[in-house]
Design a protein around this motif. Sequence first.
Motif, PDB file in Angstrom:
ATOM      1  N   SER A  29       0.918  -1.303   0.069  1.00 52.82           N
ATOM      2  CA  SER A  29      -0.105   0.044   0.132  1.00 52.82           C
ATOM      3  C   SER A  29       0.796   1.133   0.050  1.00 52.82           C
ATOM      4  CB  SER A  29      -0.841  -0.008   1.177  1.00 52.82           C
ATOM      5  OG  SER A  29      -0.155  -0.257   2.342  1.00 52.82           O
ATOM      6  N   LEU A  52       7.626  -9.105  -1.331  1.00 60.72           N
ATOM      7  CA  LEU A  52       7.474  -9.286  -0.009  1.00 60.72           C
ATOM      8  C   LEU A  52       6.816 -10.650   0.274  1.00 60.72           C
ATOM      9  CD1 LEU A  52       5.665  -5.937   0.967  1.00 60.72           C
ATOM     10  CD2 LEU A  52       8.125  -6.146   1.063  1.00 60.72           C
ATOM     11  N   TYR A  58      13.508  -9.695   3.987  1.00 62.00           N
ATOM     12  CA  TYR A  58      14.217 -10.138   5.025  1.00 62.00           C
ATOM     13  C   TYR A  58      15.845 -10.614   4.716  1.00 62.00           C
ATOM     14  CZ  TYR A  58       9.791  -9.919   7.218  1.00 62.00           C
ATOM     15  OH  TYR A  58       8.439  -9.294   7.892  1.00 62.00           O
ATOM     16  N   PRO A  72       8.327   1.273   1.060  1.00 60.29           N
ATOM     17  CA  PRO A  72       9.246   1.601   0.098  1.00 60.29           C
ATOM     18  C   PRO A  72      10.607   2.185   0.723  1.00 60.29           C
ATOM     19  CG  PRO A  72       7.394   3.219   0.457  1.00 60.29           C
ATOM     20  CD  PRO A  72       6.993   2.155   1.434  1.00 60.29           C
ATOM     21  N   ILE A  82      13.591   6.132   4.339  1.00 58.99           N
ATOM     22  CA  ILE A  82      12.820   4.844   4.582  1.00 58.99           C
ATOM     23  C   ILE A  82      11.340   4.821   5.193  1.00 58.99           C
ATOM     24  CG2 ILE A  82      14.864   3.407   5.157  1.00 58.99           C
ATOM     25  CD1 ILE A  82      14.205   3.569   8.076  1.00 58.99           C
ATOM     26  N   SER A  84       7.433   6.084   3.909  1.00 56.05           N
ATOM     27  CA  SER A  84       6.784   6.576   2.853  1.00 56.05           C
ATOM     28  C   SER A  84       6.365   8.275   2.876  1.00 56.05           C
ATOM     29  CB  SER A  84       5.668   5.830   2.524  1.00 56.05           C
ATOM     30  OG  SER A  84       4.568   5.783   3.369  1.00 56.05           O
ATOM     31  N   HIS A 120      -1.433   2.157   9.957  1.00 54.70           N
ATOM     32  CA  HIS A 120      -0.916   1.084   9.094  1.00 54.70           C
ATOM     33  C   HIS A 120      -1.196  -0.127   9.563  1.00 54.70           C
ATOM     34  CE1 HIS A 120       1.624  -1.007   6.282  1.00 54.70           C
ATOM     35  NE2 HIS A 120       1.506  -0.014   5.678  1.00 54.70           N
ATOM     36  N   TYR A 128      -5.594  -8.264   5.524  1.00 54.97           N
ATOM     37  CA  TYR A 128      -5.108  -9.586   5.640  1.00 54.97           C
ATOM     38  C   TYR A 128      -6.188 -10.428   5.775  1.00 54.97           C
ATOM     39  CZ  TYR A 128      -0.116  -8.893   5.525  1.00 54.97           C
ATOM     40  OH  TYR A 128       1.239  -8.730   5.376  1.00 54.97           O
ATOM     41  N   LYS A 138       4.144 -15.250   6.803  1.00 55.29           N
ATOM     42  CA  LYS A 138       5.690 -15.217   6.479  1.00 55.29           C
ATOM     43  C   LYS A 138       5.996 -16.798   6.657  1.00 55.29           C
ATOM     44  CE  LYS A 138       5.780 -11.055   5.801  1.00 55.29           C
ATOM     45  NZ  LYS A 138       5.671 -10.443   4.190  1.00 55.29           N
TER      46      LYS A 138
HETATM   47  N1  LIG Z   1       5.444   3.239   8.328  1.00 48.40           N
HETATM   48  C1  LIG Z   1       6.009   2.712   7.005  1.00 48.40           C
HETATM   49  C2  LIG Z   1       5.273   1.579   6.552  1.00 48.40           C
HETATM   50  C3  LIG Z   1       5.830   0.637   5.573  1.00 48.40           C
HETATM   51  C4  LIG Z   1       5.494  -0.754   5.541  1.00 48.40           C
HETATM   52  O1  LIG Z   1       4.641  -1.345   6.637  1.00 48.40           O
HETATM   53  N2  LIG Z   1       5.558  -1.317   4.305  1.00 48.40           N
HETATM   54  C5  LIG Z   1       4.992  -2.559   4.102  1.00 48.40           C
HETATM   55  C6  LIG Z   1       4.399  -2.806   2.870  1.00 48.40           C
HETATM   56  S1  LIG Z   1       2.977  -1.642   2.886  1.00 48.40           S
HETATM   57  C7  LIG Z   1       5.874  -3.728   4.148  1.00 48.40           C
HETATM   58  O2  LIG Z   1       6.966  -3.560   3.611  1.00 48.40           O
HETATM   59  N3  LIG Z   1       5.843  -4.838   4.779  1.00 48.40           N
HETATM   60  C8  LIG Z   1       6.691  -5.635   4.887  1.00 48.40           C
HETATM   61  C9  LIG Z   1       6.060  -7.137   4.578  1.00 48.40           C
HETATM   62  O3  LIG Z   1       4.956  -7.187   4.301  1.00 48.40           O
HETATM   63  O4  LIG Z   1       6.639  -8.421   4.765  1.00 48.40           O
HETATM   64  C10 LIG Z   1       5.805   3.649   5.667  1.00 48.40           C
HETATM   65  O5  LIG Z   1       4.974   4.323   5.584  1.00 48.40           O
HETATM   66  O6  LIG Z   1       6.808   3.407   4.891  1.00 48.40           O
END
Ligand SMILES: N[C@@H](CCC(=O)N[C@@H](CS)C(=O)NCC(=O)O)C(=O)O
Length: 284
Positions: A29, A52, A58, A72, A82, A84, A120, A128, A138
Amino acid sequence: MVQILSDQIKTKEILDWKGLHLFNFRTSSCSQKLRIYLNLKNIKWTSHSINLATGKNYSEWFLGINPKGLVPVLVDNGHVEIESNDILMYLENKFPENPLTEKADIIQIQSLLKEEDDLHEDIRNIAYRYMFGGLGQKDPKSLKQFENYKSSNQEFDEHKQKEVKFYKSYRAEGITNNAVRNSLNKFCICFDKYESALVSQKNLTGDNLSLVDLAWFIYTYRLYVSGFPFKAMYPRISKWFHGLYSQKEFYKEVNDPIVLKLIRFYARMTTNFNGKSIKSLLSA
Ligand SMILES: N[C@@H](CCC(=O)N[C@@H](CS)C(=O)NCC(=O)O)C(=O)O
């Protein structure tokens, strides 16, 4: 927001990259929010997909860029961001033409973006369970790899522990009805506010489109697909959303390939939600 300093980056090679680079993932997102921004501003950038679903975030290589294991990530001639919303603000400064932040409103916009970022985990709960139908687990091996990764910052470690705990609990019990109810309540507080604002303005912070619209477009999309009854509960938000969704800069970033939609559809059909749809949990 957490900044990463060049000397905390272990994957040094990215610091020599020229131009604007974005680590992102098609269905993330926060990545979608940024790609819409880049489309609207017509900015040239190089994409680096971090899968992901296969746990590439990871890997030692990627954790050496963002120890939080999240996309992102922006790399601009050795400068790394790091988060968004920090990336959006950084790009707004760098590309001030056709602004998506009115100077007078900048403090308000930053605070509304923080409010969005704080939700978030809530959008993840909803997506999910209802959008992905329980997908997004995961692989225990790659989660372990993340758990064992040593970063040089306490904040990164605390974040890691929270993520690992979430994914273990997601595997064990999915997303509970209580978690969904709590998350929906938080969204309703924000939607009540924006529904009222839309009585007298075209977009969420005024007549002009702003970063806040981009951020909430993504959440609204996820909630829509998950079965949130916008039309009945928030008709103005529904209209605002469809106005944006009809524009290709928005539509093409969230509209997933048909194969992915079919996989999710099948997952939703075969997941047992105990009859608890979003609508029933909203009224509970
Ligand atoms: N606060 C962060 C949140 C970033 C975030 O949670 N990204 C998610 C995708 S939207 C992610 O990379 N998740 C890792 C995963 O699903 O393994 C931002 O705004 O960049």
